[in-house]
Scaffold this motif. Structure first.
Motif: not given
Length: 257
Positions: A18-20, A66-67, A22-27, A51-54
Motif C-alpha cells: 500500500r502507499k505511504l 508520498p503517493s 494510505d498508511a497516514l490516512d489509516t492512522m 518511520d514515516i517521518l524519517d
C-alpha cells in the motif's frame, strides 16, 4: 495484571504494497500511531509515525511524493512481540529497554497489541508527583526554526514531541504526527520538482498552539488521565509559567519498574 487484560484485540494492519499516504490516512482514521504490516496473512513488520517521518524527510526519498512511496519503504522489520500471559511489568520493561511504544501480542498467531497507552490505564491512581519522574532538560525549538530541523531533533534524540518557545515562553508543541502529516500534505500539493520547498516550512506553520501544561506537584495518575482524555503523549511541566520539564507516557510507565 497480565497483558491480555489490557491489550487491544482488534489490530489495524496494512499491506506492505500500500502507499505511504494510505498508511497516514489509516492512522488518522483509526487514531493510532502505528500499523502492523502484513504480506498476505503473514505478519512482517510494523510502521510507525516515526518511520514515516524519517522516510519523508530523508535524502533518499526527499523529492518523492508520498503517493509514490510504499509502506515497504518505511517498515521496521525487527518485530518484538510478547505473550498474552506476560505481566504488565515485563511489557513495560521490554518497551523501555528496546525503546519502542508497542508490542504485538503473539502466540502461534497474532492475538492483539499492547501499547504505552494501554499500560498507562492501570496507573491513573498513582500518587507519585511528576517532578519525580519527568524528563529534564526539555528539548525545545523556536517558532522560527525550520520544520526539517524539528524533524532532525526528534529523530536524533528519539522523542515524539518538542516544546515550541518564543521569547522564553511556551508557544506551542509539535509532534511526529503533526510534522509527518504536514510534510505529506505539502508534498501532495507540490510536484516532484517543488518538493524540496518543504525545507522552507517553519515550526510555527505546523505546531499546535493549544498546549495543556501541568505543575510539578501534579500526580502521575492525574497526568495519565489528561493524556488518555486528550490523546496526548506528553505534557509540559511548569513552575510559575516557567518550563521545567516534560512528562511522557514513557516516563509514567517507568513506575512499573
Amino acid at each position: 495484571m497480565k497483558v491480555d487484560e489490557i491489550m487491544a484485540e482488534e489490530v489495524v494492519t496494512i499491506h506492505k504494497d500500500r502507499k505511504l499516504s494510505d498508511a497516514l490516512d489509516t492512522m488518522e482514521k483509526h487514531r493510532v500511531s502505528r500499523l502492523l504490516v502484513v504480506n498476505g496473512s503473514e505478519l512482517i513488520g510494523i510502521i510507525t509515525e516515526r518511520d514515516i517521518l524519517d522516510t519523508l524527510g530523508s535524502g533518499k526519498h526527499g523529492n518523492v511524493l508520498p503517493s509514490r512511496l510504499h509502506v515497504s519503504s518505511a517498515i521496521s522489520k525487527n518485530l518484538i512481540t510478547i505473550n498474552r500471559k506476560a505481566d504488565l511489568k515485563e511489557a513495560a520493561e521490554l518497551m523501555l529497554k528496546m525503546n519502542i511504544r508497542s508490542l504485538p501480542v503473539v502466540n502461534s498467531q497474532l492475538e492483539g497489541i499492547v501499547t504505552t497507552t494501554d499500560l498507562l490505564k492501570p496507573l491513573t491512581d498513582s500518587s507519585v508527583p511528576v517532578k519525580e519522574i519527568m524528563s529534564n532538560p526539555v528539548i525545545t525549538v523556536l517558532t522560527t526554526d525550520r520544520a526539517v530541523h524539528a524533524r532532525r531533533l526528534m529523530l536524533d534524540d528519539n522523542v515524539g514531541r518538542l516544546i515550541v518557545v518564543e521569547d522564553f515562553n511556551i508557544a506551542g508543541i509539535i509532534t511526529q504526527r503533526q510534522l509527518g502529516r504536514a510534510m505529506a500534505a505539502f508534498k501532495k500539493n507540490a510536484d516532484s520538482h517543488q518538493a524540496n520547498r518543504i525545507r522552507n516550512l517553519l515550526v510555527e506553520d505546523v505546531m499546535n498552539q493549544n498546549v495543556i501544561t501541568i505543575s510539578e506537584d501534579t500526580t502521575a495518575g492525574e497526568a495519565a488521565k489528561i493524556m488518555l482524555g486528550h490523546g496526548f503523549s506528553g505534557l509540559p511541566v511548569v513552575r510559575e509559567k516557567t518550563l521545567v520539564g516534560i512528562v511522557t507516557k514513557k516516563d509514567i510507565i517507568k513506575l512499573y519498574q
